[in-house]
Design a protein around this motif. Structure first.
Motif, PDB file in Angstrom:
ATOM      1  N   ASP A  64      47.022  39.821  46.847  1.00 49.01           N
ATOM      2  CA  ASP A  64      46.096  39.894  45.712  1.00 49.01           C
ATOM      3  C   ASP A  64      46.785  40.431  44.460  1.00 49.01           C
ATOM      4  OD1 ASP A  64      43.155  39.207  46.450  1.00 49.01           O
ATOM      5  OD2 ASP A  64      43.943  40.273  48.189  1.00 49.01           O
ATOM      6  N   ALA A  65      47.710  41.380  44.658  1.00 47.15           N
ATOM      7  CA  ALA A  65      48.391  42.000  43.507  1.00 47.15           C
ATOM      8  C   ALA A  65      49.254  40.990  42.741  1.00 47.15           C
ATOM      9  CB  ALA A  65      49.265  43.153  43.999  1.00 47.15           C
ATOM     10  N   ASP A  66      49.613  39.897  43.402  1.00 50.56           N
ATOM     11  CA  ASP A  66      50.481  38.890  42.770  1.00 50.56           C
ATOM     12  C   ASP A  66      49.719  37.859  41.947  1.00 50.56           C
ATOM     13  OD1 ASP A  66      52.802  39.918  44.112  1.00 50.56           O
ATOM     14  OD2 ASP A  66      52.129  38.893  45.928  1.00 50.56           O
TER      15      ASP A  66
END
Ligand SMILES: Nc1nc2c(c(=O)[nH]1)N[C@H]1C(S)=C(S)[C@@H](COP(=O)(O)O)O[C@H]1N2
Ligand SMILES: [Mo]
Length: 253
Positions: A64-66
């Motif tokens: 998700d952070a990407d």
């Protein structure tokens, strides 16, 4: 053929080819009697093996952070075709994905019916041939499941995707995949991007996701899917709108 059988066959072929590669260079394969006759030469076998290996591999999945803050839209972003405008006006309630051609069971699926099928969510990178990339989270049904419901006949070789939008030359956008990519587990008919209904700019209500190929293979605004034996007589004959302008049909990353 059932999905599981296709997958088995797919894996078996991949393993057989891996074995061939493990033996080493092309020369060492020459003259061995187990080389599949259809491939004709050891060089062809080597190329086929590399192709099959890269085609069977999974595209990298991210976290998700990407996810890119904005999933840059490209190509058509707001189709004006009357049939598409009518769907938009109706909030896509009247949308039906037709699946036909060389199949035993032609289908007509509403978004509700598609969403009721088991879905897959994947965070993958989209690479455009123009040289930019974005990472997004896609949710949809594996194309393999839908094809399995339609049951392609033995004559079917390619999956053809027809879209609602027309390009500057007034030609309809279309694409095609071979069965290796069509049945790949990361090939989706996606209706959600980053946890929300797919925006119109990115292909609402349904688009193709093939993360191991370049962006132009990922047909947006899907109108219908047809199983065909060949795409030579369809549109410009090269298997896709951009392919007809000279781009590669197999746009592997
Ligand atoms: N129907 C349709 N599909 C399409 C296109 C298009 O113009 N029409 N453009 C392609 C190209 S070149 C890219 S890079 C991606 C862009 O997808 P995006 O708008 O979600 O970024 O869609 C592909 N699929
Ligand atoms: Mo693209």
């Amino acid at each position: 053929m059932k999905l599981i059988n296709r997958r088995r066959r797919f894996l078996r072929d991949a393993l057989a080819l891996t074995g061939a590669v493990a033996l080493g260079g092309c020369d060492r394969l020459s003259g061995t009697d187990w080389v599949p006759q259809v491939l004709g030469s050891a060089t062809a076998l080597s190329h086929a093996a590399q192709g099959a290996l890269s085609r069977n591999a999974m595209a990298r999945e991210y976290t998700d952070a990407d996810i890119s803050p904005v999933f840059r839209p490209n190509g058509s972003t707001d189709p004006q075709a009357p049939a598409y405008r009518a769907l938009v006006a109706d909030g896509f309630r009247g949308y039906r994905l037709g699946i036909g051609g060389l199949v035993a069971h032609p289908l007509s699926l509403s978004l509700e019916q598609l969403r009721a099928l088991p879905s897959r969510t994947q965070i993958t990178r989209h690479d455009c041939v123009e040289g930019w990339s974005v990472i997004g989270k896609w949710t949809g049904v594996q194309l393999a499941r839908v094809l399995d419901m339609a049951q392609p006949t033995s004559a079917a070789r390619y999956v053809l995707f027809r879209c609602y939008d027309r390009m500057d030359d007034d030609r309809e956008y279309y694409e095609s995949l071979g069965f290796d990519d069509a049945y790949h587990p990361q090939t989706l008919l996606a209706w959600e991007l980053n946890g929300k209904a797919l925006p119109i700019a990115n292909g609402a209500p349904l688009r193709l996701q093939v993360p191991r190929q370049l962006g132009y293979k990922m047909a947006k605004y899907l109108r219908r899917i047809d199983l065909v034996a060949s795409f030579k007589d369809i549109e410009g004959g090269a298997g896709g709108y951009w392919e007809d302008q000279g781009y590669q049909w197999y746009a592997g990353i």
